[in-house]
Write an enzyme that holds these catalytic residues in place. Sequence first.
Site, short mmCIF file in Angstrom:
data_model
loop_
_atom_site.label_atom_id
_atom_site.label_comp_id
_atom_site.label_asym_id
_atom_site.label_seq_id
_atom_site.Cartn_x
_atom_site.Cartn_y
_atom_site.Cartn_z
N LYS A 30 0.87 -1.18 0.00
CA LYS A 30 0.00 0.00 0.00
C LYS A 30 0.90 1.22 0.00
CE LYS A 30 -2.54 2.11 3.87
NZ LYS A 30 -3.55 1.82 4.91
N LYS A 54 0.92 5.45 0.29
CA LYS A 54 0.13 6.64 0.61
C LYS A 54 0.15 7.55 -0.60
CE LYS A 54 -0.94 5.89 4.95
NZ LYS A 54 -2.35 5.84 5.39
N ASP A 74 -3.65 4.74 -0.56
CA ASP A 74 -4.44 5.27 0.56
C ASP A 74 -4.28 6.78 0.58
OD1 ASP A 74 -5.74 5.92 2.90
OD2 ASP A 74 -4.51 4.67 4.21
N GLY A 130 -3.48 -0.50 10.47
CA GLY A 130 -2.51 -0.24 11.53
C GLY A 130 -2.47 1.24 11.84
O1 OSB Z 1 -4.73 5.48 7.11
O2 OSB Z 1 -4.18 3.48 7.48
C1 OSB Z 1 -4.01 4.69 7.67
C2 OSB Z 1 -0.96 5.24 9.91
C3 OSB Z 1 -1.38 6.29 10.68
C4 OSB Z 1 -2.64 6.81 10.46
C5 OSB Z 1 -3.45 6.30 9.46
C6 OSB Z 1 -3.03 5.24 8.68
C7 OSB Z 1 -1.74 4.72 8.89
C8 OSB Z 1 -1.16 3.66 8.08
C9 OSB Z 1 -0.04 2.90 8.72
O3 OSB Z 1 -1.46 3.42 6.93
C10 OSB Z 1 -0.32 1.48 8.94
C11 OSB Z 1 0.78 0.88 9.77
O4 OSB Z 1 1.79 0.49 9.20
O5 OSB Z 1 0.63 0.80 11.01
MG MG Z 2 -6.10 4.49 5.87
#
Ligand code: OSB
Ligand code: MG
Length: 370
Positions: A162, A164, A189, A291
Amino acid sequence: MKISRIELIEIKMPLVHFFETSFGRTYERRIILARVETANGAEGWGECTAGETPSYCEEWTESCWAILKDILSPMILNREIESAAQVWDLMRKIRGNRMAKATLETAIWDLEAKQLNVPLWKHLGGVNREIDCGVSIGIQDSVEQLFEKIQTELDAGYKRIKIKIAPHWDYEVIRRVRERFGDILLMGDANSAYTLEDIDLLKSLDEFDLMMLEQPLAHDDIVDHAKLQQAIKTPICLDEPIHSADDARKAIELKSGKIINLKNGRVGGHSESKRIEAICRENSIPVWCGGMLESGIGRAHNIAISTLAGYTLPGDVSASKRYWREDIIEPAVEVTKEGAIIASEKPGIGFEVKRDRIDKLAVRRVETNG
Ligand code: OSB
Ligand code: MG
């Protein structure tokens, strides 16, 4: 059971690498841990998944500290608790604040599983001891740096990548990732970085065969997402707006998306995650465990809930070493060469909590007893 002591500890832990989303960069986590204890000395641990600022949602470390200390701990302390599944109801009079609630709720699930001498994942009704893992890779300073990170994770065996995305880091980045890595399981994401005005751009992402597009629109929206889903082929995955089983039901009814990223903290703990998992399973909506850059305790809870039948897609729960030089649990969370985590057969969360390390990292502590 009766909880006779609740300890809240805030720890500060630097990430091994910064994590950047459309709402900002995190270098260091401020994490609240809760330790609940019964009169006979049994203990359970929970972790608050709120961020350092109210950017992902309204909750943040400070708001959670206040509500955990002044409101929620006194509601739980010395109450006759029939089962962990009932803890949610004890806090019903408090609106919202689900990440704070989940901190205590999950701790009591751990405690209860330990008292029953069963692994938490089995106690929650889990069926798959082995869970499939993906990774979430933040926005980087350059595409080359992103390539390097993706290669590292693919080499480690992770099953899905995934990335960002945000308006300065979307179409061209995804195009180059596809060009470089071929048909890997890939998703984006946006953490609410777009609006319906961006529909042409969002439509254009269809050409990349993304496994899903997570939370493109507003954090509190399920109506515009339904409009967008009508207009694009890529399945939409909802994260931020799903706080409850009722929210999930409404989003399914409106067809706001085809997949849900289910986060324990966001929904208020294991009991609500179980209810959402059940509704989604009945409606053939796949879920996966998201997460929040958790330390080992939150990570262990994520592993446990991910074993439920409805968690059918690789989640964002990955190895401790991707986040921490040294985790606060033992052993650290590890991922097999095949990109899976095997849930522990030990009671409760199944990991040893390293109290010494927690005490070293602690920046404040408060205890409620009575
Ligand atoms: O949108 O999933 C999300 C981390 C902090 C806040 C929001 C998100 C995330 C992640 C990280 O995508 C997921 C992880 O590796 O813990
Ligand atoms: Mg998310």
